[in-house]
Design an enzyme around this catalytic site. Sequence first.
Site, PDB file in Angstrom:
ATOM      1  CB  THR A   1      -0.905   0.113   1.448  1.00  0.00           C
ATOM      2  OG1 THR A   1      -1.583  -1.173   1.462  1.00  0.00           O
ATOM      3  CG2 THR A   1      -1.969   1.030   1.132  1.00  0.00           C
TER       4      THR A   1
ATOM      5  NE  ARG B   1       4.885   0.796   5.624  1.00  0.00           N
ATOM      6  CZ  ARG B   1       3.658   1.507   5.805  1.00  0.00           C
ATOM      7  NH1 ARG B   1       3.041   0.842   6.733  1.00  0.00           N
ATOM      8  NH2 ARG B   1       3.340   2.540   5.366  1.00  0.00           N
TER       9      ARG B   1
ATOM     10  CB  SER C   1       3.742   4.231   8.244  1.00  0.00           C
ATOM     11  OG  SER C   1       2.800   5.303   8.581  1.00  0.00           O
ATOM     12  CG  HIS C   2       1.209   2.857  11.022  1.00  0.00           C
ATOM     13  ND1 HIS C   2       0.787   3.327   9.827  1.00  0.00           N
ATOM     14  CD2 HIS C   2       0.529   1.711  11.154  1.00  0.00           C
ATOM     15  CE1 HIS C   2       0.605   2.297   8.770  1.00  0.00           C
ATOM     16  NE2 HIS C   2       0.245   1.283   9.945  1.00  0.00           N
TER      17      HIS C   2
ATOM     18  CG  ASP D   1       1.949   8.033  11.169  1.00  0.00           C
ATOM     19  OD1 ASP D   1       2.252   9.566  10.749  1.00  0.00           O
ATOM     20  OD2 ASP D   1       1.853   7.331  10.408  1.00  0.00           O
TER      21      ASP D   1
ATOM     22  CG  ASP E   1       5.015   8.445   7.912  1.00  0.00           C
ATOM     23  OD1 ASP E   1       4.306   8.227   8.655  1.00  0.00           O
ATOM     24  OD2 ASP E   1       5.081   7.972   6.762  1.00  0.00           O
TER      25      ASP E   1
ATOM     26  CG  ASP F   1       1.890   9.675   6.625  1.00  0.00           C
ATOM     27  OD1 ASP F   1       1.977   9.225   7.778  1.00  0.00           O
ATOM     28  OD2 ASP F   1       1.844   8.784   5.862  1.00  0.00           O
ATOM     29  NE  ARG F   2      -1.616   5.730   9.278  1.00  0.00           N
ATOM     30  CZ  ARG F   2      -2.101   4.541   9.171  1.00  0.00           C
ATOM     31  NH1 ARG F   2      -2.625   4.151  10.403  1.00  0.00           N
ATOM     32  NH2 ARG F   2      -2.049   3.658   8.223  1.00  0.00           N
TER      33      ARG F   2
ATOM     34  CB  THR G   1      -7.312   1.263   1.041  1.00  0.00           C
ATOM     35  OG1 THR G   1      -8.371   1.310   1.248  1.00  0.00           O
ATOM     36  CG2 THR G   1      -6.255   1.389   2.054  1.00  0.00           C
TER      37      THR G   1
ATOM     38  CD  GLU H   1      -6.049   6.285   2.790  1.00  0.00           C
ATOM     39  OE1 GLU H   1      -6.524   5.293   2.516  1.00  0.00           O
ATOM     40  OE2 GLU H   1      -5.175   6.428   3.221  1.00  0.00           O
TER      41      GLU H   1
ATOM     42  CB  SER I   1      -6.065   4.331   8.053  1.00  0.00           C
ATOM     43  OG  SER I   1      -5.893   5.134   7.072  1.00  0.00           O
TER      44      SER I   1
ATOM     45  CE  LYS J   1      -1.470   8.231   5.821  1.00  0.00           C
ATOM     46  NZ  LYS J   1      -1.795   7.056   4.823  1.00  0.00           N
TER      47      LYS J   1
ATOM     48  NE  ARG K   1      -5.674  -2.214   7.357  1.00  0.00           N
ATOM     49  CZ  ARG K   1      -4.788  -2.492   8.675  1.00  0.00           C
ATOM     50  NH1 ARG K   1      -5.301  -2.762   9.692  1.00  0.00           N
ATOM     51  NH2 ARG K   1      -3.648  -2.192   8.408  1.00  0.00           N
TER      52      ARG K   1
HETATM   53  C1  G1P Z   1      -3.094   1.279   5.878  1.00  0.00           C
HETATM   54  C2  G1P Z   1      -4.236   2.154   5.890  1.00  0.00           C
HETATM   55  C3  G1P Z   1      -4.318   2.828   4.708  1.00  0.00           C
HETATM   56  C4  G1P Z   1      -3.359   3.971   4.480  1.00  0.00           C
HETATM   57  C5  G1P Z   1      -1.881   2.787   4.676  1.00  0.00           C
HETATM   58  C6  G1P Z   1      -0.746   3.856   4.815  1.00  0.00           C
HETATM   59  O1  G1P Z   1      -2.858   0.418   4.824  1.00  0.00           O
HETATM   60  O2  G1P Z   1      -5.726   1.184   5.978  1.00  0.00           O
HETATM   61  O3  G1P Z   1      -5.476   3.713   4.590  1.00  0.00           O
HETATM   62  O4  G1P Z   1      -3.260   4.580   3.380  1.00  0.00           O
HETATM   63  O5  G1P Z   1      -2.060   2.154   5.985  1.00  0.00           O
HETATM   64  O6  G1P Z   1      -0.604   4.813   5.836  1.00  0.00           O
HETATM   65  P1  G1P Z   1      -3.319  -1.086   4.803  1.00  0.00           P
HETATM   66  O7  G1P Z   1      -2.598  -1.710   5.782  1.00  0.00           O
HETATM   67  O8  G1P Z   1      -4.761  -1.238   5.398  1.00  0.00           O
HETATM   68  O9  G1P Z   1      -3.468  -1.370   3.522  1.00  0.00           O
HETATM   69 ZN    ZN Z   2       2.551   7.156   8.307  1.00  0.00          ZN
END
Ligand code: G1P
Ligand code: ZN
Length: 543
Positions: free
Chosen positions: A18, A22, A113-114, A277, A279, A281-282, A344, A363, A365, A376, A496
């Site tokens: 996505t 990672r 990211s998170h 978060d 990085d 962006d959240r 997504t 989103e 999320s 974001k 999810r």
């Molecule tokens: C998750 C979130 C999605 C977001 C992405 C990157 O992806 O659900 O909205 O854009 O992280 O931050 P997912 O793990 O669901 O593919």
């Molecule tokens: Zn992030």
Amino acid sequence: MPTIVIPTSPFDGQRPGTSGLRKKVTVFQQTHYLENFVQALFDVLPDARGKTLVLGGDGRYYNRVAIQTILRMAAAKGYAQVLVGQSGILSTPAVSAVIRRHGASGGIVLSASHNPGGPDGDFGIKYNVANGGPAPEKVTEAVYARTQQIREIHICDSADLPLDTLGNYRIEGMQVSVIDSVADYAAVMRDLFDFDAIRKLLASSFRLRFDAMNAVGGPYAKALIEGELGAPVGTVVNAVPLEDFGGLHPDPNPVNAEDLIAHLFADDAPDMGAASDGDADRNMVVGRKFVVSPSDSLAVLAAHATLVPGYKSGLAGVARSMPTSTAVDRVAKSLGIACFETPTGWKFFGNLLDAGKATLCGEESYGTGSSHVREKDGLWAVLFWLNLIAVTGRSVESLVRGLWATHGRCVYSRHDYEAIPSERADALMRDLRAKLPTLAGTTVAGQSIAMADDFAYTDPVDGSVSRKQGIRIILVDGSRVVFRLSGTGTEGATLRIYLERHEPEPSRQDLPAQEALRPLIFLAETVAQVRAHTGMDQPSVMT
Ligand code: G1P
Ligand code: ZN
């Protein structure tokens, strides 16, 4: 320091998900793992002569090592210049801002990211293109294809650079400029928001608590909120980016940001809480004893956008990912603007923003953003809320309740089942897909299903089609259950399940979400046999 050519061979599984590639840090630490991926990227990108690359990350473990390697490879690729954040630090939205302001041809963001960090945590790498946004699928797929054929790594045999000091350095013919990590981003924020109004708010009795979760948002929030906007020192907590995030899971939701929630639910709670978060962006926004759902946050920002200088002439349109609640659709309808429903992932918003079809995006999320960058942006969302509070004089809770009073409440929850063996998760989705054609028009678990499909999206700008983007079951009353597998996890599969129900009746809007959504939770279990497939009695996380 000539370029040297190192023989290599492909690794399996270097397909970006996505949001980039990672993996566990230990996977990235394998000899040539990072180099192979970067080389595949550089092989796919056009000639770099005369071009500028932006480079930075969220400061997590392995950031510094990766940056030195990528600099040497960028020199071998022939870039004229690399702009790298001081100490290797750049948040994801800052990379986007720097690419756009400096006319760079692209940028590399080092972040998972998170996801947790540290030697046993995760690491990640993603490429952003010249508009500042994540590379589209045709690029990431080409990179993946290249990783499967890679035979050589091209790298300059040069020494590490001192990235903690601002200044210009050289590797062969390439200039490396170590830039202030915050300056470009801060300039973008200054252009959008009424800083005077926010300054007055923060000088009043209004109290904010911003939890940067020991991640990269800290330096940005400190510089802007405490520095330029004058909030008292100590407003931003956990503000120093740590390689392991101090053991925190830097994912701002009520479960992971429990300390912030505890502060906002205490008797002497501040007026507003916020978190970002890994990085940055959240974002999560919390009122005094009042949690704001990200879908509602997007809708509130859209409803009041014209009160903010950067959006005073109105929004071209809004966009949300498919699983995000329909709250913003209702606002868009009342404003008479378009609302786009995308798969997504932020990359799907890029074309809409570039084409001027959408101004705000979000989103479920905990991601919200706008056309100011192509990612974001956590701190941007917090400044937007502060600007709205400053000019309306209303509290966080009052703004959300205003939304519900006008449009009804979209009661919403997401249930995550983490670390399921992949075969089991795939079997669940396969069985569910097989049922789809027969569901519409039937009643399951007492609920009438209007439609059931696997979401497919045709990009209205370039016509590209993305299929299998999540299974949706939509009831006659508009309630929805959505199932999809995460594309960002690094351990097994994450299922999810997204649940949404519209509640127009004010007296029922305060029911706890899990209670209000019980019939939908039952429907999800009945249709998908979640327990039997996953072997889990309940979700690992509910937000
Ligand atoms: C998750 C979130 C999605 C977001 C992405 C990157 O992806 O659900 O909205 O854009 O992280 O931050 P997912 O793990 O669901 O593919
Ligand atoms: Zn992030």
